[in-house]
Motif scaffolding. Structure first.
Motif, PDB file in Angstrom:
ATOM      1  N   VAL A 153      12.020  -4.144   3.778  1.00  0.00           N
ATOM      2  CA  VAL A 153      10.892  -3.225   3.625  1.00  0.00           C
ATOM      3  C   VAL A 153      11.278  -1.888   4.251  1.00  0.00           C
ATOM      4  CG1 VAL A 153       8.458  -2.829   4.132  1.00  0.00           C
ATOM      5  CG2 VAL A 153       9.289  -5.155   3.709  1.00  0.00           C
ATOM      6  N   HIS A 154      11.094  -0.819   3.519  1.00  0.00           N
ATOM      7  CA  HIS A 154      11.461   0.511   4.009  1.00  0.00           C
ATOM      8  C   HIS A 154      10.610   0.882   5.222  1.00  0.00           C
ATOM      9  CE1 HIS A 154      12.183   4.874   4.014  1.00  0.00           C
ATOM     10  NE2 HIS A 154      13.292   4.584   3.349  1.00  0.00           N
ATOM     11  N   PRO A 155      11.188   1.583   6.211  1.00  0.00           N
ATOM     12  CA  PRO A 155      10.420   1.931   7.418  1.00  0.00           C
ATOM     13  C   PRO A 155       9.183   2.775   7.151  1.00  0.00           C
ATOM     14  CG  PRO A 155      12.776   2.224   7.801  1.00  0.00           C
ATOM     15  CD  PRO A 155      12.607   1.950   6.344  1.00  0.00           C
ATOM     16  N   LEU A 156       9.158   3.538   6.061  1.00  0.00           N
ATOM     17  CA  LEU A 156       8.008   4.396   5.782  1.00  0.00           C
ATOM     18  C   LEU A 156       6.849   3.641   5.133  1.00  0.00           C
ATOM     19  CD1 LEU A 156       9.757   7.643   4.470  1.00  0.00           C
ATOM     20  CD2 LEU A 156       8.842   7.189   6.754  1.00  0.00           C
ATOM     21  N   LEU A 157       7.077   2.426   4.664  1.00  0.00           N
ATOM     22  CA  LEU A 157       6.010   1.639   4.058  1.00  0.00           C
ATOM     23  C   LEU A 157       5.187   0.953   5.142  1.00  0.00           C
ATOM     24  CD1 LEU A 157       7.819   0.021   0.997  1.00  0.00           C
ATOM     25  CD2 LEU A 157       6.294   1.990   1.023  1.00  0.00           C
ATOM     26  N   THR A 158       3.904   0.817   4.904  1.00  0.00           N
ATOM     27  CA  THR A 158       2.989   0.215   5.871  1.00  0.00           C
ATOM     28  C   THR A 158       2.605  -1.197   5.438  1.00  0.00           C
ATOM     29  OG1 THR A 158       1.021   1.088   4.754  1.00  0.00           O
ATOM     30  CG2 THR A 158       2.080   2.500   6.412  1.00  0.00           C
ATOM     31  N   GLU A 159       1.892  -1.858   6.324  1.00  0.00           N
ATOM     32  CA  GLU A 159       1.425  -3.211   6.013  1.00  0.00           C
ATOM     33  C   GLU A 159       0.433  -3.195   4.855  1.00  0.00           C
ATOM     34  OE1 GLU A 159       0.801  -6.730   9.059  1.00  0.00           O
ATOM     35  OE2 GLU A 159      -1.015  -5.498   8.964  1.00  0.00           O
ATOM     36  N   GLU A 160      -0.376  -2.153   4.761  1.00  0.00           N
ATOM     37  CA  GLU A 160      -1.325  -2.038   3.653  1.00  0.00           C
ATOM     38  C   GLU A 160      -0.598  -1.831   2.327  1.00  0.00           C
ATOM     39  OE1 GLU A 160      -1.533  -0.492   6.517  1.00  0.00           O
ATOM     40  OE2 GLU A 160      -3.210  -1.639   7.367  1.00  0.00           O
ATOM     41  N   ASP A 161       0.496  -1.064   2.342  1.00  0.00           N
ATOM     42  CA  ASP A 161       1.275  -0.865   1.114  1.00  0.00           C
ATOM     43  C   ASP A 161       1.839  -2.184   0.598  1.00  0.00           C
ATOM     44  OD1 ASP A 161       0.794   1.855   1.319  1.00  0.00           O
ATOM     45  OD2 ASP A 161       2.633   2.229   2.459  1.00  0.00           O
ATOM     46  N   MET A 162       2.356  -2.999   1.494  1.00  0.00           N
ATOM     47  CA  MET A 162       2.942  -4.265   1.074  1.00  0.00           C
ATOM     48  C   MET A 162       1.876  -5.261   0.641  1.00  0.00           C
ATOM     49  SD  MET A 162       6.032  -3.496   1.280  1.00  0.00           S
ATOM     50  CE  MET A 162       6.637  -5.105   0.774  1.00  0.00           C
ATOM     51  N   ARG A 163       0.727  -5.228   1.277  1.00  0.00           N
ATOM     52  CA  ARG A 163      -0.352  -6.132   0.874  1.00  0.00           C
ATOM     53  C   ARG A 163      -0.797  -5.836  -0.560  1.00  0.00           C
ATOM     54  NH1 ARG A 163      -4.473  -9.249   3.218  1.00  0.00           N
ATOM     55  NH2 ARG A 163      -3.656  -8.843   5.306  1.00  0.00           N
ATOM     56  N   GLU A 164      -0.891  -4.563  -0.914  1.00  0.00           N
ATOM     57  CA  GLU A 164      -1.272  -4.201  -2.279  1.00  0.00           C
ATOM     58  C   GLU A 164      -0.255  -4.702  -3.298  1.00  0.00           C
ATOM     59  OE1 GLU A 164      -1.791  -0.024  -2.433  1.00  0.00           O
ATOM     60  OE2 GLU A 164      -3.556  -0.002  -1.113  1.00  0.00           O
ATOM     61  N   LEU A 165       1.008  -4.791  -2.898  1.00  0.00           N
ATOM     62  CA  LEU A 165       2.039  -5.280  -3.810  1.00  0.00           C
ATOM     63  C   LEU A 165       1.914  -6.779  -4.052  1.00  0.00           C
ATOM     64  CD1 LEU A 165       4.689  -4.560  -5.377  1.00  0.00           C
ATOM     65  CD2 LEU A 165       5.917  -5.176  -3.282  1.00  0.00           C
ATOM     66  N   PHE A 166       1.490  -7.538  -3.037  1.00  0.00           N
ATOM     67  CA  PHE A 166       1.437  -8.999  -3.145  1.00  0.00           C
ATOM     68  C   PHE A 166       0.087  -9.521  -3.620  1.00  0.00           C
ATOM     69  CE2 PHE A 166       5.169  -8.463  -0.570  1.00  0.00           C
ATOM     70  CZ  PHE A 166       5.952  -9.577  -0.819  1.00  0.00           C
ATOM     71  N   GLU A 167      -0.952  -8.711  -3.586  1.00  0.00           N
ATOM     72  CA  GLU A 167      -2.289  -9.192  -3.936  1.00  0.00           C
ATOM     73  C   GLU A 167      -2.454  -9.610  -5.396  1.00  0.00           C
ATOM     74  OE1 GLU A 167      -4.889  -6.134  -2.629  1.00  0.00           O
ATOM     75  OE2 GLU A 167      -5.330  -7.109  -0.703  1.00  0.00           O
ATOM     76  N   PRO A 168      -1.801  -8.983  -6.382  1.00  0.00           N
ATOM     77  CA  PRO A 168      -2.043  -9.392  -7.777  1.00  0.00           C
ATOM     78  C   PRO A 168      -1.646 -10.820  -8.114  1.00  0.00           C
ATOM     79  CG  PRO A 168      -1.043  -7.206  -7.696  1.00  0.00           C
ATOM     80  CD  PRO A 168      -0.971  -7.771  -6.318  1.00  0.00           C
ATOM     81  N   PHE A 169      -0.924 -11.511  -7.255  1.00  0.00           N
ATOM     82  CA  PHE A 169      -0.424 -12.842  -7.597  1.00  0.00           C
ATOM     83  C   PHE A 169      -1.342 -13.963  -7.123  1.00  0.00           C
ATOM     84  CE2 PHE A 169       3.113  -9.927  -7.271  1.00  0.00           C
ATOM     85  CZ  PHE A 169       3.768 -10.140  -8.465  1.00  0.00           C
ATOM     86  N   GLY A 170      -2.405 -13.638  -6.418  1.00  0.00           N
ATOM     87  CA  GLY A 170      -3.329 -14.673  -5.985  1.00  0.00           C
ATOM     88  C   GLY A 170      -4.064 -14.274  -4.722  1.00  0.00           C
ATOM     89  N   THR A 171      -4.808 -15.225  -4.195  1.00  0.00           N
ATOM     90  CA  THR A 171      -5.607 -14.993  -2.991  1.00  0.00           C
ATOM     91  C   THR A 171      -4.724 -15.084  -1.754  1.00  0.00           C
ATOM     92  OG1 THR A 171      -7.525 -15.977  -4.090  1.00  0.00           O
ATOM     93  CG2 THR A 171      -7.613 -15.756  -1.692  1.00  0.00           C
ATOM     94  N   LEU A 172      -4.660 -13.999  -1.010  1.00  0.00           N
ATOM     95  CA  LEU A 172      -3.864 -13.962   0.218  1.00  0.00           C
ATOM     96  C   LEU A 172      -4.720 -14.455   1.379  1.00  0.00           C
ATOM     97  CD1 LEU A 172      -1.910 -10.585  -0.052  1.00  0.00           C
ATOM     98  CD2 LEU A 172      -0.938 -12.878  -0.030  1.00  0.00           C
TER      99      LEU A 172
END
Length: 402
Positions: free
Chosen positions: A187-206
């Motif tokens: 994960v790039h240092p400039l990306l945040t936890e919210e950015d990564m959560r948005e990437l993983f959310e379309p695949f199901g309930t986190l």
């Protein structure tokens, strides 16, 4: 007058003898010795509490502050399994021209490098061509072995494997892995936890999601965990997000895989609020624009199983397809098997681990999932097989290198 001979009567009593059972009188301190009664309490001792008027004494229960003293030290951070045996790897056949910083950068794509020890030759003033790398998580070590063993670095294939202390029985000492939990890294240092959560959310309930923090730099370590409601949702995220390239830096890709051990879910960036911020100046962030990861829309589940790193290009023969049909046929009815060979597909920045891909088309998704559970992480001819779902539309269109 009686003589000195035998007599039936007892001799006269001596001086001081008495039939009385009472103890002899004494004056002053009681003599030392055995006594049936307990000794008197020592001076200053009392079985009853001091009177309420005693300074500082309160007959009631202790105050709340005394019952629960304030702990000024923050609680320990919940982190992944820390064990040198499963987190440590050996890297050999390193070219002399490659520096320690380059080796660290290459293997940091699979997770946070906790320690890198490279032995140096004092006489030649260079390293000896091998090193040990310790990661924060076992998924980083396993990914390095799968993808980097045989990877050519400046013309020389690397040798990457577990250390001699590792054996397959060591996994029994850890909590069983959770099928709905996955691991992601690079994960790039400039990306945040919210950015990564948005990437993983379309695949199901986190149900849980975390980007693991670094309490020394107050930034993330470049890897994290996601826990879905079901196993199929986790498998879909691995299938679509593993080797997902950044839009502005296509040479850099995400590494996403299933976890190897269970245990408590590691904490995320919110845990840093419990720790004091470091007073020293923090290292600067990378210059340039913020990287972008493309949004992925998952397709329906596929019945195609893809097995990578099963054999090399030189190991493909007429018996390979028969072996695949015999072994994979144990988990369902197979409709088709395709063995795709491309010697140009090597382990590198493109994320491809060998020159051979084996595709197995089952009749149902459930059969493919059953085969994937067994084949993923299994050894074939000394190679660690990486098995996963592959897009049905790409398979039908003959896109075997996607």
């Amino acid at each position: 007058m009686r003589g000195r001979g035998y007599s039936r009567s007892p001799p006269p009593r001596g001086r001081g003898y008495s039939r009385s059972r009472s103890p002899p009188p004494y004056y002053g301190r009681r003599p030392r010795g055995y006594s049936r009664s307990p000794p008197p309490p020592p001076r200053g001792y009392s079985r009853s509490p001091p009177p309420p008027s005693h300074r500082g004494y309160s007959p009631g229960p202790p105050s709340a502050a005394r019952r629960a003293p304030i702990d000024r030290k923050p609680a320990a951070l919940v982190t992944p399994v820390i064990n040198r045996t499963i987190n440590r790897i050996y890297v050999g056949n390193i070219p002399q021209s490659v520096s320690e910083q380059t080796v660290r950068a290459v293997f940091s794509r699979f997770g946070y490098v906790k320690e890198l020890s490279m032995t140096r030759d004092v006489d030649l003033n260079t390293h000896k061509g091998w090193c040990f790398i310790e990661f924060d998580a076992p998924e980083s070590a396993m990914g390095s072995i799968v993808y980097m063993n045989g990877f050519e670095l400046e013309g020389r294939p690397l040798k990457v494997n577990h250390t001699n202390a590792f054996n397959e029985h060591i996994w029994r000492h850890f909590s069983a892995k959770l099928p709905n939990r996955i691991y992601f890294a690079n994960v790039h240092p400039l990306l945040t936890e919210e950015d990564m959560r948005e990437l993983f959310e379309p695949f199901g309930t986190l149900e849980n999601f975390s980007l693991c923090p670094d309490i020394l730099t107050f930034r993330h370590k470049g890897y994290g965990f996601a826990e879905y409601a079901t196993e199929s949702q986790a498998n879909a995220a691995v299938r679509y997000l593993n080797r997902l390239a950044y839009e502005n830096t296509p040479d850099e890709m995400l590494y996403v895989t299933a976890t190897l051990v269970g245990g408590p879910f590691p904490e995320g960036m919110g845990a840093l609020s419990r720790f004091p911020r470091p007073r020293a100046s923090l290292p600067p962030l990378p210059a340039g624009p913020k990287p972008v990861l493309p949004k992925v829309i998952p397709e329906p589940a596929s019945a195609v199983l893809l097995m990578r790193n099963m054999v090399g290009p030189d190991d493909v023969d007429e018996y390979l397809k028969e072996d695949v049909l015999e072994e994979c046929g144990k988990y369902g009815k197979i409709k088709d098997v395709v063995i795709h060979v491309n010697s140009a597909m090597v382990v590198g920045s493109d994320g491809k681990e060998s020159g051979v891909r084996v595709f197995v088309l089952y009749e149902s998704v459930a059969e493919r999932e059953a085969a994937e559970k067994v084949m993923n992480g299994r050894f074939f001819g000394g190679r660690l097989v990486a098995a996963g779902e592959y897009s049905l539309s790409k398979f039908e269109n003959g896109e075997y290198e996607a």
